[in-house]
Each structure stands twice: as C-alpha cells, then as structure tokens.
Write a protein that holds these residues in place. Structure first.
Motif, PDB file in Angstrom:
ATOM      1  N   VAL A 191      36.004  12.207  59.891  1.00  0.00           N
ATOM      2  CA  VAL A 191      37.049  12.625  58.949  1.00  0.00           C
ATOM      3  C   VAL A 191      37.178  11.634  57.794  1.00  0.00           C
ATOM      4  CG1 VAL A 191      39.531  13.002  58.655  1.00  0.00           C
ATOM      5  CG2 VAL A 191      38.327  14.017  60.588  1.00  0.00           C
ATOM      6  N   HIS A 192      37.261  10.344  58.100  1.00  0.00           N
ATOM      7  CA  HIS A 192      37.436   9.339  57.047  1.00  0.00           C
ATOM      8  C   HIS A 192      36.253   9.372  56.065  1.00  0.00           C
ATOM      9  CE1 HIS A 192      38.814   5.779  55.012  1.00  0.00           C
ATOM     10  NE2 HIS A 192      37.627   5.232  55.181  1.00  0.00           N
ATOM     11  N   GLU A 193      35.049   9.438  56.586  1.00  0.00           N
ATOM     12  CA  GLU A 193      33.859   9.482  55.728  1.00  0.00           C
ATOM     13  C   GLU A 193      33.867  10.747  54.866  1.00  0.00           C
ATOM     14  OE1 GLU A 193      29.006   9.869  56.144  1.00  0.00           O
ATOM     15  OE2 GLU A 193      30.177   9.246  57.867  1.00  0.00           O
ATOM     16  N   TYR A 194      34.223  11.888  55.449  1.00  0.00           N
ATOM     17  CA  TYR A 194      34.268  13.141  54.699  1.00  0.00           C
ATOM     18  C   TYR A 194      35.317  13.067  53.592  1.00  0.00           C
ATOM     19  CZ  TYR A 194      34.542  18.057  53.552  1.00  0.00           C
ATOM     20  OH  TYR A 194      34.535  19.247  52.856  1.00  0.00           O
ATOM     21  N   GLN A 195      36.496  12.517  53.924  1.00  0.00           N
ATOM     22  CA  GLN A 195      37.556  12.402  52.921  1.00  0.00           C
ATOM     23  C   GLN A 195      37.141  11.464  51.790  1.00  0.00           C
ATOM     24  OE1 GLN A 195      40.817  11.232  55.461  1.00  0.00           O
ATOM     25  NE2 GLN A 195      41.575  13.326  55.621  1.00  0.00           N
ATOM     26  N   SER A 196      36.445  10.383  52.119  1.00  0.00           N
ATOM     27  CA  SER A 196      35.975   9.447  51.091  1.00  0.00           C
ATOM     28  C   SER A 196      34.981  10.115  50.157  1.00  0.00           C
ATOM     29  CB  SER A 196      35.324   8.222  51.733  1.00  0.00           C
ATOM     30  OG  SER A 196      36.268   7.510  52.485  1.00  0.00           O
ATOM     31  N   LYS A 197      34.041  10.855  50.743  1.00  0.00           N
ATOM     32  CA  LYS A 197      33.049  11.562  49.916  1.00  0.00           C
ATOM     33  C   LYS A 197      33.717  12.625  49.056  1.00  0.00           C
ATOM     34  CE  LYS A 197      29.011  10.923  52.858  1.00  0.00           C
ATOM     35  NZ  LYS A 197      28.014  11.600  53.712  1.00  0.00           N
ATOM     36  N   ALA A 198      34.670  13.351  49.626  1.00  0.00           N
ATOM     37  CA  ALA A 198      35.377  14.395  48.875  1.00  0.00           C
ATOM     38  C   ALA A 198      36.171  13.784  47.731  1.00  0.00           C
ATOM     39  CB  ALA A 198      36.284  15.193  49.805  1.00  0.00           C
ATOM     40  N   ALA A 199      36.807  12.641  47.972  1.00  0.00           N
ATOM     41  CA  ALA A 199      37.577  11.972  46.918  1.00  0.00           C
ATOM     42  C   ALA A 199      36.656  11.477  45.811  1.00  0.00           C
ATOM     43  CB  ALA A 199      38.372  10.811  47.500  1.00  0.00           C
ATOM     44  N   ALA A 200      35.511  10.933  46.177  1.00  0.00           N
ATOM     45  CA  ALA A 200      34.552  10.464  45.169  1.00  0.00           C
ATOM     46  C   ALA A 200      34.013  11.631  44.355  1.00  0.00           C
ATOM     47  CB  ALA A 200      33.407   9.719  45.849  1.00  0.00           C
ATOM     48  N   LYS A 201      33.759  12.743  45.015  1.00  0.00           N
ATOM     49  CA  LYS A 201      33.262  13.932  44.321  1.00  0.00           C
ATOM     50  C   LYS A 201      34.319  14.467  43.354  1.00  0.00           C
ATOM     51  CE  LYS A 201      30.315  16.776  46.656  1.00  0.00           C
ATOM     52  NZ  LYS A 201      29.935  17.859  47.581  1.00  0.00           N
ATOM     53  N   ALA A 202      35.572  14.483  43.796  1.00  0.00           N
ATOM     54  CA  ALA A 202      36.662  14.958  42.942  1.00  0.00           C
ATOM     55  C   ALA A 202      36.860  14.032  41.750  1.00  0.00           C
ATOM     56  CB  ALA A 202      37.952  15.068  43.748  1.00  0.00           C
ATOM     57  N   ALA A 203      36.744  12.719  41.968  1.00  0.00           N
ATOM     58  CA  ALA A 203      36.886  11.765  40.864  1.00  0.00           C
ATOM     59  C   ALA A 203      35.763  11.934  39.856  1.00  0.00           C
ATOM     60  CB  ALA A 203      36.911  10.338  41.402  1.00  0.00           C
ATOM     61  N   ALA A 204      34.546  12.145  40.330  1.00  0.00           N
ATOM     62  CA  ALA A 204      33.415  12.343  39.427  1.00  0.00           C
ATOM     63  C   ALA A 204      33.588  13.633  38.623  1.00  0.00           C
ATOM     64  CB  ALA A 204      32.110  12.385  40.216  1.00  0.00           C
ATOM     65  N   LYS A 205      34.080  14.669  39.278  1.00  0.00           N
ATOM     66  CA  LYS A 205      34.306  15.942  38.589  1.00  0.00           C
ATOM     67  C   LYS A 205      35.395  15.787  37.525  1.00  0.00           C
ATOM     68  CE  LYS A 205      34.905  20.830  39.549  1.00  0.00           C
ATOM     69  NZ  LYS A 205      35.055  21.855  40.579  1.00  0.00           N
ATOM     70  N   ALA A 206      36.458  15.055  37.860  1.00  0.00           N
ATOM     71  CA  ALA A 206      37.544  14.829  36.905  1.00  0.00           C
ATOM     72  C   ALA A 206      37.051  14.007  35.711  1.00  0.00           C
ATOM     73  CB  ALA A 206      38.711  14.129  37.584  1.00  0.00           C
ATOM     74  N   ALA A 207      36.217  12.993  35.971  1.00  0.00           N
ATOM     75  CA  ALA A 207      35.672  12.172  34.885  1.00  0.00           C
ATOM     76  C   ALA A 207      34.762  13.001  33.992  1.00  0.00           C
ATOM     77  CB  ALA A 207      34.909  10.976  35.458  1.00  0.00           C
ATOM     78  N   GLU A 208      33.978  13.873  34.609  1.00  0.00           N
ATOM     79  CA  GLU A 208      33.088  14.750  33.834  1.00  0.00           C
ATOM     80  C   GLU A 208      33.896  15.705  32.960  1.00  0.00           C
ATOM     81  OE1 GLU A 208      30.239  18.330  35.126  1.00  0.00           O
ATOM     82  OE2 GLU A 208      29.646  16.387  35.979  1.00  0.00           O
ATOM     83  N   LYS A 209      34.965  16.246  33.512  1.00  0.00           N
ATOM     84  CA  LYS A 209      35.826  17.153  32.753  1.00  0.00           C
ATOM     85  C   LYS A 209      36.495  16.416  31.591  1.00  0.00           C
ATOM     86  CE  LYS A 209      39.709  20.306  33.181  1.00  0.00           C
ATOM     87  NZ  LYS A 209      40.742  20.855  34.047  1.00  0.00           N
ATOM     88  N   ALA A 210      36.980  15.198  31.857  1.00  0.00           N
ATOM     89  CA  ALA A 210      37.625  14.406  30.807  1.00  0.00           C
ATOM     90  C   ALA A 210      36.637  14.069  29.698  1.00  0.00           C
ATOM     91  CB  ALA A 210      38.211  13.126  31.399  1.00  0.00           C
ATOM     92  N   ALA A 211      35.404  13.749  30.058  1.00  0.00           N
ATOM     93  CA  ALA A 211      34.386  13.445  29.053  1.00  0.00           C
ATOM     94  C   ALA A 211      34.070  14.675  28.216  1.00  0.00           C
ATOM     95  CB  ALA A 211      33.121  12.919  29.729  1.00  0.00           C
TER      96      ALA A 211
END
Length: 123
Positions: free
Chosen positions: A71-91
């Motif tokens: 669970v912790h590993e999945y949540q970490s990966k999901a959070a990193a993926k969401a942050a990358a998507k948000a950064a891409e959208k902001a760019a």
C-alpha cells in the motif's frame, strides 16, 4: 420462516450494497487490498462464478488488487505520478499563457525571398 439464501449479509440488496461500497472505495483510491476483499466482501460472492465476475469488474474499472504490504509503495508511486501530471499541466498552461511575438505575412514572405536582389515573381 425460510432461511436467507445469502449467508452473512442478510439480503441480496445488502450484498450488492457492500460490493458497490468496495468498488467505490477502489475507484477513489485506485486500489483495493486482498485483505479488504476478504473482510468486506459478502460471503455469497465467494462462489467461484460470482467472485470471477467481481474480479473482472474490478479489473475493467482500473482498480488494482495489492497486498497490504504494498500500500505505501503504491501510494508513493500514485502521488509521484499525480505530481508529475500536475507539473505537466502547469507547464502547458504557462506555455499557453506566454505572449507570442506578432508576425506578419510580410515577414514570413521576406524570409522566403531568395538571396538575390530580385523580387519574387508576382502571382
């Protein structure tokens, strides 16, 4: 009084409600754990055909089944993926908001003009 055909949940409606709650929880998080399925799944869904249908639905909805230890590993990966998507959208939004230099057709045509001093042929 006849016995309920569904052991553990009391009624078909209650069993379906519990299944729907599990699926909603999985969709909101993107995953369900095997332990959650074991503890929250109505007993009557454990029949092989019903369990297979439920597992196919879970898969079709993009819900991952994972171990509690992951669970912790999945949540970490999901959070990193969401942050990358948000950064891409902001760019992309910043690029869209950036002022563009105005160009005219004249500038574009002059860039196509041959190196000689002769003007281009009239159309």
């Amino acid at each position: 009084m006849p016995l309920s055909p569904l052991i553990g949940s009391g009624s078909p409606e209650e069993a379906q409600r519990r299944i729907n709650l599990l699926i909603e929880m999985g969709e909101s998080r993107g995953y369900l754990t095997y332990d959650e399925l074991n503890t929250k799944l109505p007993d009557e869904v454990v029949a092989p055909d019903k369990l297979d249908s439920l597992l196919m639905e879970i898969d079709e909805r993009g819900i991952r089944l994972i171990d509690d230890s992951d669970v912790h590993e999945y949540q970490s990966k999901a959070a990193a993926k969401a942050a990358a998507k948000a950064a891409e959208k902001a760019a992309a939004e910043a690029e869209a908001a950036r002022p563009r230099p105005k160009t005219s057709v004249k500038v574009k045509i002059s860039a196509l003009r041959p190196a000689s001093n002769k003007p281009p042929a009239e159309i």
